[in-house]
Design a protein around this motif. Structure first.
Motif, mmCIF file in Angstrom:
data_model
loop_
_atom_site.group_PDB
_atom_site.id
_atom_site.type_symbol
_atom_site.label_atom_id
_atom_site.label_comp_id
_atom_site.label_asym_id
_atom_site.label_seq_id
_atom_site.Cartn_x
_atom_site.Cartn_y
_atom_site.Cartn_z
ATOM 1 N N HIS A 1 -14.789 0.723 4.069
ATOM 2 C CA HIS A 1 -15.880 1.391 4.547
ATOM 3 C C HIS A 1 -15.509 2.369 5.261
ATOM 4 O O HIS A 1 -14.386 2.863 5.663
ATOM 5 N N ASP A 2 -16.441 3.602 5.261
ATOM 6 C CA ASP A 2 -16.010 4.988 5.838
ATOM 7 C C ASP A 2 -15.648 4.892 7.304
ATOM 8 O O ASP A 2 -15.007 5.927 7.463
ATOM 9 N N ASP A 3 -15.999 3.991 8.041
ATOM 10 C CA ASP A 3 -15.481 3.644 9.399
ATOM 11 C C ASP A 3 -14.070 3.163 9.453
ATOM 12 O O ASP A 3 -13.777 3.290 10.622
ATOM 13 N N TYR A 4 -13.530 2.866 8.211
ATOM 14 C CA TYR A 4 -12.133 2.434 8.471
ATOM 15 C C TYR A 4 -11.120 3.364 7.394
ATOM 16 O O TYR A 4 -11.606 3.368 6.208
ATOM 17 N N GLN A 5 -10.284 3.976 8.026
ATOM 18 C CA GLN A 5 -9.273 4.703 7.195
ATOM 19 C C GLN A 5 -7.985 4.247 7.131
ATOM 20 O O GLN A 5 -7.466 3.449 7.957
ATOM 21 N N PRO A 6 -7.232 3.829 5.854
ATOM 22 C CA PRO A 6 -6.056 3.153 5.601
ATOM 23 C C PRO A 6 -4.978 4.058 5.985
ATOM 24 O O PRO A 6 -5.085 5.260 6.167
ATOM 25 N N THR A 7 -3.805 3.123 6.566
ATOM 26 C CA THR A 7 -2.414 4.110 6.517
ATOM 27 C C THR A 7 -1.487 3.127 6.091
ATOM 28 O O THR A 7 -1.517 1.957 6.067
ATOM 29 N N ALA A 8 -0.495 3.980 5.545
ATOM 30 C CA ALA A 8 0.714 3.076 4.973
ATOM 31 C C ALA A 8 1.783 2.814 6.254
ATOM 32 O O ALA A 8 2.509 1.969 6.004
ATOM 33 N N TYR B 1 0.743 -1.079 0.056
ATOM 34 C CA TYR B 1 0.217 0.091 0.079
ATOM 35 C C TYR B 1 1.094 1.384 0.224
ATOM 36 O O TYR B 1 1.777 1.212 0.788
ATOM 37 N N HIS B 2 0.722 2.013 -1.159
ATOM 38 C CA HIS B 2 1.714 3.154 -1.317
ATOM 39 C C HIS B 2 1.953 4.020 -0.103
ATOM 40 O O HIS B 2 0.754 4.485 0.540
ATOM 41 N N PRO B 3 3.276 4.461 0.144
ATOM 42 C CA PRO B 3 3.418 5.545 1.461
ATOM 43 C C PRO B 3 2.481 6.687 1.269
ATOM 44 O O PRO B 3 2.575 7.564 2.206
ATOM 45 N N ALA B 4 2.213 6.990 -0.116
ATOM 46 C CA ALA B 4 1.530 8.346 -0.194
ATOM 47 C C ALA B 4 0.177 8.297 0.427
ATOM 48 O O ALA B 4 -0.487 9.332 0.628
ATOM 49 N N ASN B 5 -0.316 7.070 0.806
ATOM 50 C CA ASN B 5 -1.481 7.116 1.683
ATOM 51 C C ASN B 5 -2.780 7.583 0.741
ATOM 52 O O ASN B 5 -3.479 8.363 1.392
#
Length: 901
Positions: A453-460, A397-401
């Motif tokens: 899902h909107d309740d979950y946000q990704p992070t690199a 998952y790209h560090p650009a997030n």
């Protein structure tokens, strides 16, 4: 007339709508009552601030403007895992509307106004921007008894000394602060670099806090306005959100606090409001700009920290504190509304005020460490320091997030998606343009976007150990466009031509740029009616004003209808009866005075209601007459006319690319748009003639581009030894050059059968825009009369193509389109060995055998159009064969050099 464009960062439509209906936003209420208010879909697939602002300001999607996240993946110098700021001067790929319009502008902390050298365009009256020059973020230090000590605020040393009831701070200024006495602005240097300071008591401790420090840059031609901007309060670009989240100022409400931490955080955001309000007031105090763009960040700041607690559709929702938090959010939105109210008060009756936002905001409760899951599966690698190592990873998952998921091997993406789906998180996968992937294993992409899902946000970032899904303290988010209406931005406007109380439903956030262009150019179109048509110089004796051209065309229509014994009012009634009410335009040959007694009557009808799907003309046979009518809506026509003006303002190559792709995306299509611009009503009016200059520019460039292509083919055919094919290309070159010059003079008509007749009419009139154009027209007419002789057997060996290449280049120069033209070939697929001394080129749904071709000629780089004659016979024949088969294309680039002083 001025267009004021006010941007509230992350102003979600659902928040604005709710607060306005509660009576909390009186300025927005004025827009809703006297103009329009609508939700707007943000950029996709990523809707962070840079791509969303680029979409808002250019009127295009990220696939076109190239800004795909807060930082853009793969754009840096260190390979696939690198990324650079989306606010960098190399972005966006599509210029913002103020650059294409070129009108006088004033800008308050708006990106992409300054270039990499801190310079601004000649159209800028005044601009200030600070976000790109942050010195240091906010910080806190404890105030302790004792002698004065030094505290570094970034590179700026200040002296801190405890007093009996507070703290004294000495920098360029000296201030004394008391606990809970609020924030004070402080200049750190004599070069107008400053910050905001506050002293706060937390239990028995006294803390000294400063906001971030930025060094603003200024530019523009209006020195008085720039001086007022420089005299404003120190810049504050954001509140102290991370310190609030860390509970530096006490326990948050969400963890059982008494609300004092929220009050202090909000007071830091108020510093931002005061900073932006003073510079806005400086602009409103006096300017000569046609476009004023004002960016306000406060709503984004408070939304990230608090909005989730009020979002009833989010797992972050807290009914026990929702009302208290909503009150704080409302206070911040009211600050933005108060600045909007100042703009509305300053606007004149013929001004336009547009309120926009880059995106909305959703509540979110969980942070998902995607790369940890990939590391655990052996797909992603870490370096010696425990950080993600993209260069050694098979997938990451790209560090650009920005939502982008990368794989480095063919066929690996299905496995990567399966591994990520093992996380206890609902997720979908999107194409890079934001479309949902059709099935789990469709195609073999190297890049896809993960939409949680909107309740979950990704992070690199790496968690280092399970669990990989953890609580999120920053409860408002906007990363990947999930389709949620909570991510809709607010859009509102009031001004000439905007119906009071209108609610158009959900729009794309590309639409505000078109609205701004339309409103900015409305006054210039009015002024244009007073000047010579198509910008002819004042000493041009045969130029027609728009009024004169309308009268001439109305007479053409009157004579045509009289010759057919048709009454205009009867026709209007018949059409209304058969197809319904609307604005009825007669189009095609009768308008241009080219019709004959057997010509059909072609109508276009413009209606208010929206129309879906492709258009089919209605055929009417009445009393021996054949009538056809096709209908379009006002909204789609407005969009098309705005796009026409945008294309006319672009460089020639971009204009041509835009008009060539028109029919794949737009209704009305190119031909019908031309008909509408030239159309005449039954009352003898030409309601869309104001767009003829833009149409003429776009069509002239397209026709010239076609002519240059045909001239290139003529050169290739002649070099390859063809005697008849080159003549066909030469004649095509002449026909398209005729149309280019006709359009350049405002005579635009898309039916090819009339090109030669219209050309001979123009030659007979002799109404050339200048001597340079007249000279190329004379050459064209000479070649037109002699081209047929090139088919005679005696002319087989006589050079031909050079004259047509030279003429096409002369027309490009005479019309101001370009001072030079280069061409190069682009293969549409793969060139593969086939038979001895032959290769097979397959691509673009076509294939062709190329004798002796180890490579396709002209793919290494562009050459001058005139240099095509220098190819050897075999290379020219090979390239021409590939072009004719559609397995390759010829790309044309333009050079425009200003004459030396």
């Amino acid at each position: 007339m001025t267009v004021y464009w006010v941007i509230w960062d992350a102003a979600a439509h659902w928040v604005v709508d709710r607060l306005e209906r509660q009576g909390a936003l009186p300025a927005v209420s004025r827009l809703r009552t006297h103009g329009m208010l609508a939700p707007a879909r943000p950029a996709h697939p990523n809707c962070q601030t840079p791509p969303s602002l680029a979409t808002l300001f250019t009127g295009t999607w990220p696939a076109e403007h190239g800004v795909t996240g807060y930082t853009v993946p793969g754009a840096g110098p260190r390979g696939l895992g690198s990324h650079i700021s989306g606010f960098g001067p190399q972005f966006p790929a599509v210029p913002p509307v103020w650059e294409t319009l070129g009108v006088r502008g004033a800008f308050v902390h708006v990106p992409w106004v300054f270039d990499g050298d801190d310079a601004v365009g000649s159209y800028v009256d005044a601009a200030v921007e600070a976000y790109s020059r942050r010195t240091v973020r906010h910080a806190v230090t404890e105030v302790t008894p004792g002698p004065a000590r030094e505290w570094l605020i970034g590179p700026h040393p200040v002296t801190v000394e405890a007093t009996a009831d507070g703290v004294r701070v000495s920098a360029h200024d000296e201030v004394t602060l008391t606990p809970d006495g609020g924030w004070q602005p402080v200049w750190l240097t004599g070069e107008r670099v400053g910050t905001w300071l506050a002293c706060v008591r937390i239990g028995e401790r006294r803390l000294l806090v400063h906001t971030g420090v930025w060094r603003p840059r200024y530019g523009g031609a209006d020195q008085a306005l720039l001086d007022r901007m420089r005299d404003c309060l120190p810049f504050a670009g954001e509140g102290v959100g991370p310190l609030y989240r860390a509970e530096t100022f006490g326990t948050r409400l969400a963890e059982g606090g008494d609300g004092s931490a929220e009050e202090f955080f909000l007071s830091s955001v108020e510093c931002t409001m005061r900073s932006f309000r003073t510079v806005t007031d400086a602009v409103l105090a006096g300017h000569d700009a046609d476009l004023v763009v004002i960016y306000l960040p406060m709503t984004d700041d408070v939304g990230h920290e608090m909005l989730g607690f009020c979002d009833e559709r989010s797992a972050a929702y807290r009914p026990d504190i929702a009302d208290a938090i909503w009150s704080l959010i409302g206070r911040c939105y009211r600050w933005s509304d108060e600045i909007l109210g100042r703009v509305l008060d300053a606007a004149r009756p013929d001004d336009t005020v547009v309120l926009g936002a880059d995106h909305g905001m959703v509540g979110s409760a969980h942070l998902v460490h995607l790369n940890d899951q990939l590391v655990a599966a052996g797909l992603a690698a870490v370096d010696a320091g425990g950080e993600l190592d993209p260069d050694r990873s098979r997938a990451f998952y790209h560090p650009a997030n920005n939502g982008a998921l990368y794989v480095t091997e063919d066929g690996l993406m299905p496995r990567v998606k399966a591994v990520l789906r093992e996380l206890p998180v609902p997720m979908r996968f999107l194409e890079p343009d934001g479309r949902p992937l059709d099935g789990d294993d469709t195609g073999d992409p190297r890049v896809t976007f993960v939409a949680l899902h909107d309740d979950y946000q990704p992070t690199a970032g790496l968690a280092g150990a399970p669990p990989y899904v953890r609580p999120l303290r920053k409860v408002g988010a906007h990363v990947v466009w999930t389709g949620s209406d909570r991510l809709h931005a607010v859009h509102a406007a009031v001004g000439p031509g905007i119906a009071a109380g209108s609610a158009p439903g959900v729009i794309d956030n590309t639409a505000p740029a078109r609205l701004v262009c339309r409103q900015v150019t409305a006054q210039s179109r009015t002024d244009r009616r007073k000047m010579s048509f198509m910008g002819n110089p004042p000493d041009f004796p045969h130029a027609l004003s728009p009024e004169e051209l309308t009268a001439r065309r109305a007479e053409h229509v009157r004579a045509f209808l009289a010759g057919r014994d048709l009454d205009p009012h009867w026709l209007s009634g018949l059409m209304r009866e058969r197809v319904g009410p609307g604005l009825l335009l007669l189009t095609s040959s009768p308008v241009h005075g080219l019709a004959n007694p057997t010509s059909d009557l072609d109508f276009i009808r413009i209606q208010q209601a929206a129309i879906d799907g492709p258009r089919i003309s209605t055929k009417i046979f009445q009393d021996g007459h054949h009538l056809e009518v096709v209908s379009f809506s006002e909204a789609e026509l407005t969009s098309n006319l705005d796009e026409l003006e945008r294309l006319a303002a672009l460089p020639p190559g971009e204009t041509v690319a835009g008009i060539r792709g028109w029919d794949r995306k737009r209704e009305p299509r190119r031909k019908q748009t031309e008909r509408i611009v030239n159309g005449v009503t039954m009352d003898g009016d030409a309601p869309y003639l104001d767009w003829l200059p833009a149409l003429a520019t776009v069509w002239s460039r397209q026709s010239l581009h076609n002519a240059l292509e045909q001239a290139a083919y003529a050169a290739l055919a002649e070099t390859a030894g063809e005697t008849r094919g080159r003549v066909g290309y030469a004649y095509n070159t002449l026909v398209h050059l005729m149309d280019a010059l006709l359009s350049y003079h405002g005579d635009v008509y898309t039916t090819r059968k009339w090109y030669v007749l219209r050309w001979t009419r123009l030659v007979a009139d002799g109404c050339w825009r200048n001597d340079r154009v007249q000279a190329v027209a004379t050459t064209l007419e000479s070649l037109r009369k002699s081209v047929a002789a090139a088919l005679e057997p005696s002319a087989a060996g006589r050079p031909l193509a050079g004259e047509y290449v030279s003429l096409a280049l002369d027309v490009a120069s005479a019309t101001g389109t370009a001072t030079g033209v280069k061409v190069h070939a682009e293969a549409g697929g793969n060139l593969m060995p086939f038979l001895p001394d032959a290769s097979l080129l397959i691509g673009n749904g076509a294939g062709v055998v190329l004798p002796g071709a180890a490579s396709l000629p002209l793919t290494d780089g562009p050459v001058g159009l005139a240099d095509l004659a220098r190819l050897d016979t075999r290379a020219a024949g090979t390239l021409l064969r590939a072009l004719r088969a559609g397995a390759a294309r010829l790309s044309i680039t333009y050079r425009h050099e200003e004459p030396a002083a």
